[in-house]
Write a protein that holds these residues in place. Structure first.
Motif, PDB file in Angstrom:
ATOM      1  N   SER A  91      32.589   5.011  16.094  1.00 25.85           N
ATOM      2  CA  SER A  91      31.202   4.557  16.065  1.00 25.85           C
ATOM      3  C   SER A  91      30.985   3.388  15.100  1.00 25.85           C
ATOM      4  O   SER A  91      29.880   2.875  15.009  1.00 25.85           O
ATOM      5  N   ASP A  92      32.030   2.939  14.388  1.00 27.05           N
ATOM      6  CA  ASP A  92      31.852   1.778  13.510  1.00 27.05           C
ATOM      7  C   ASP A  92      31.547   0.553  14.365  1.00 27.05           C
ATOM      8  O   ASP A  92      32.288   0.237  15.303  1.00 27.05           O
ATOM      9  N   PRO A  93      30.412  -0.140  14.076  1.00 24.37           N
ATOM     10  CA  PRO A  93      30.042  -1.295  14.900  1.00 24.37           C
ATOM     11  C   PRO A  93      31.084  -2.428  14.849  1.00 24.37           C
ATOM     12  O   PRO A  93      31.169  -3.225  15.781  1.00 24.37           O
ATOM     13  N   SER A  94      31.885  -2.492  13.786  1.00 25.91           N
ATOM     14  CA  SER A  94      32.899  -3.552  13.712  1.00 25.91           C
ATOM     15  C   SER A  94      34.187  -3.132  14.418  1.00 25.91           C
ATOM     16  O   SER A  94      34.874  -2.202  13.977  1.00 25.91           O
ATOM     17  N   ASP A  95      34.524  -3.835  15.489  1.00 27.85           N
ATOM     18  CA  ASP A  95      35.753  -3.527  16.222  1.00 27.85           C
ATOM     19  C   ASP A  95      36.987  -3.804  15.353  1.00 27.85           C
ATOM     20  O   ASP A  95      38.031  -3.171  15.516  1.00 27.85           O
ATOM     21  N   ALA A  96      36.844  -4.746  14.413  1.00 29.10           N
ATOM     22  CA  ALA A  96      37.967  -5.099  13.530  1.00 29.10           C
ATOM     23  C   ALA A  96      38.287  -3.972  12.541  1.00 29.10           C
ATOM     24  O   ALA A  96      39.312  -4.005  11.872  1.00 29.10           O
ATOM     25  N   SER A  97      37.411  -2.964  12.465  1.00 28.11           N
ATOM     26  CA  SER A  97      37.630  -1.871  11.516  1.00 28.11           C
ATOM     27  C   SER A  97      38.684  -0.889  12.015  1.00 28.11           C
ATOM     28  O   SER A  97      39.148  -0.051  11.267  1.00 28.11           O
TER      29      SER A  97
END
Ligand code: TYM
Length: 333
Positions: free
Chosen positions: A198-204
Motif C-alpha cells: 500500500s506504499d504509494p511510492s513504487d520505488a519503495s
C-alpha cells in the motif's frame, strides 16, 4: 498431525517482503508438511476493492504463489471466499474473541488511522477471520513475516478460550514459523517503514512483477546513509537503511548478516548495491517471467483454484461439523 496454513491479501502487487517473509518459506515447508495456501480475498475487502480489479489480483496472487514454487500437486491452493467455512467460523470467533483483545491490534490502529469511526467493521474483526482461516483446518503451523505475529497470538487466545469455554480440546494452539532473515523487509525509501503493497511510492518496493532493469534501478536508488558498510553486524545498529539492504542480501543469498559483512564490510554502497542488484535479479527474474507466463492463461490458474477450493472444503467440513455440535447449533450431527 502437522498441517501448515498461510495466506496473503490480493490487494496489490506482491513484493520482496512477501517473498522473503512468507512465500519462500511456504515452498520449503511443502516437503515436510501438508500445506494449505490461500489467497485471502475476504480479507482484501475490509478496505474498498474495485470488483474487476480484485478478480485480476486474486489470479495474480495465485500466479505469484505458483511462480515462487508453491506446487499445486503437493499443496492446496485456493481463494478464501470459495470455502464458506472461513466466514462461518469467523462469526463464531467474533463471539469468542473479546473487544479488548481486538482493541490491542496494532495493524488495525495503523490501517484505520485517525478516523477510526469510518473504518469498516470488517477491518476491526479482521483477526477473527484470520483465526478462522487457520483453525477451520486445525492447522498447527503458520509461516508468516514478523508483522503477523500479533495476529497469531490472537489466534492462540481464541483457540484457548474456545477450548476452555466448551471444555473440549477442539483446536490446536498454533505455532508461528518466522524466519530469522527476511522476516521484516523495510521500504527502500525509508528504513523505518515496512515494505508494503500500500506504499504509494513504487520505488519503495521490489515487486515480483518488476523486470531486471527496474529491480536494478530501484536498488541503485535505494536510500542509504553516507558511511561505508560496517565491518560487522554490531555496526548496523542505528543504521536502518544499511541494515535493511544487508538483511535483504543475507536472505536472498541464504547467509547470515555476519557472513554478508565478512565479504562486503568496509565497502562503499555503490559496489555493494551492484552485487545486491545482480543477486536480486537472479532470484526474482525467473519468478516474474513465470508470473507473466501464467497470467497469459487465466483458465489454467482458475482450474488450479477450483480444484484447491474443493480439497480445502473437504478438509474443513468435518471440523465445522464438530464445531457446530460443540457450540450447540441445532441440526449438527
Ligand atoms: P499480507 O498479505 O500483508 O502479507 C502476506 C505475507 O507476507 C508477509 N510480509 C512481509 N514479510 C516481511 N517483510 C515485509 N515487509 C512483509 N510484508 C508482508 C506477511 O507477514 C505475510 O506472511 N493477515 C495476513 C494474511 C492472512 C493470513 C491468514 C496469514 C490472512 N489469513 C492466515 C497467515 C494465516 C496479511 O495481511 O498478509
Amino acid at each position: 498431525r502437522n498441517r501448515v496454513f498461510s495466506g496473503a491479501q490480493p490487494t496489490g502487487s506482491m513484493h520482496l517482503g512477501n517473498y522473503l517473509g512468507a512465500f519462500r518459506n511456504w515452498v520449503r515447508l511443502q516437503e515436510d508438511y501438508e500445506c494449505i495456501y490461500c489467497v485471502v480475498d475476504l480479507h482484501a475487502i475490509t478496505v474498498w476493492q474495485e470488483p474487476a480489479v480484485l478478480i485480476q489480483q486474486t489470479r495474480e496472487a495465485a500466479a505469484a504463489y505458483i511462480a515462487c514454487g508453491v506446487d499445486p500437486q503437493k499443496s492446496i491452493l485456493f481463494n478464501q471466499s470459495r470455502v464458506a467455512a472461513h466466514a462461518e467460523l469467523a462469526w463464531i470467533f467474533n463471539c469468542v474473541a473479546r473487544i479488548g483483545w481486538l482493541n490491542r491490534m496494532t495493524q488495525f490502529k495503523d490501517k484505520a488511522g485517525k478516523n477510526r469511526e469510518k473504518a469498516s467493521v470488517g477491518l476491526y474483526v479482521y483477526p477473527d477471520l484470520m483465526a478462522a482461516d487457520i483453525l477451520a483446518y486445525k492447522a498447527t503451523h503458520v509461516p508468516v513475516g514478523e508483522d503477523q505475529k500479533q495476529h497469531l497470538e490472537l489466534t492462540r487466545d481464541i483457540a484457548l478460550k474456545f477450548n476452555n469455554d466448551f471444555g473440549r480440546e477442539v483446536f490446536p494452539i498454533v505455532e508461528p514459523i518466522i524466519q530469522k532473515e527476511g522476516a521484516r523487509v523495510m521500504s527502500l525509501r525509508d528504513g523505518a517503514k515496512k515494505m508494503s503493497k500500500s506504499d504509494p511510492s513504487d520505488a519503495s518496493r521490489l515487486n515480483l512483477t518488476d523486470d531486471a532493469d527496474r529491480i536494478a534501478l530501484k536498488i541503485r536508488k535505494a536510500k542509504t546513509d553516507p558511511l561505508p558498510l560496517p565491518e560487522d553486524a554490531a555496526g548496523l545498529a542505528d543504521r536502518p537503511e544499511a541494515s535493511n539492504l544487508v538483511g535483504i542480501y543475507a536472505a536472498l543469498a541464504d547467509l547470515s548478516q555476519a557472513d554478508v559483512l565478512a565479504r562486503h564490510g568496509g565497502k562503499e554502497f555503490a559496489p555493494f548495491k551492484k552485487d545486491l542488484a545482480d543477486l536480486a535479479v537472479a532470484r526474482l527474474a525467473p519468478i516474474s517471467n513465470e508470473m507473466s507466463r501464467l497470467m497469459r492463461d487465466p483458465a489454467e490458474i482458475d482450474a488450479v483454484l477450483d480444484k484447491g477450493a474443493e480439497k480445502a472444503a473437504a478438509l474443513a467440513r468435518p471440523v465445522m461439523e464438530e464445531v457446530r455440535a460443540v457450540v450447540g447449533l441445532l441440526g449438527a450431527r
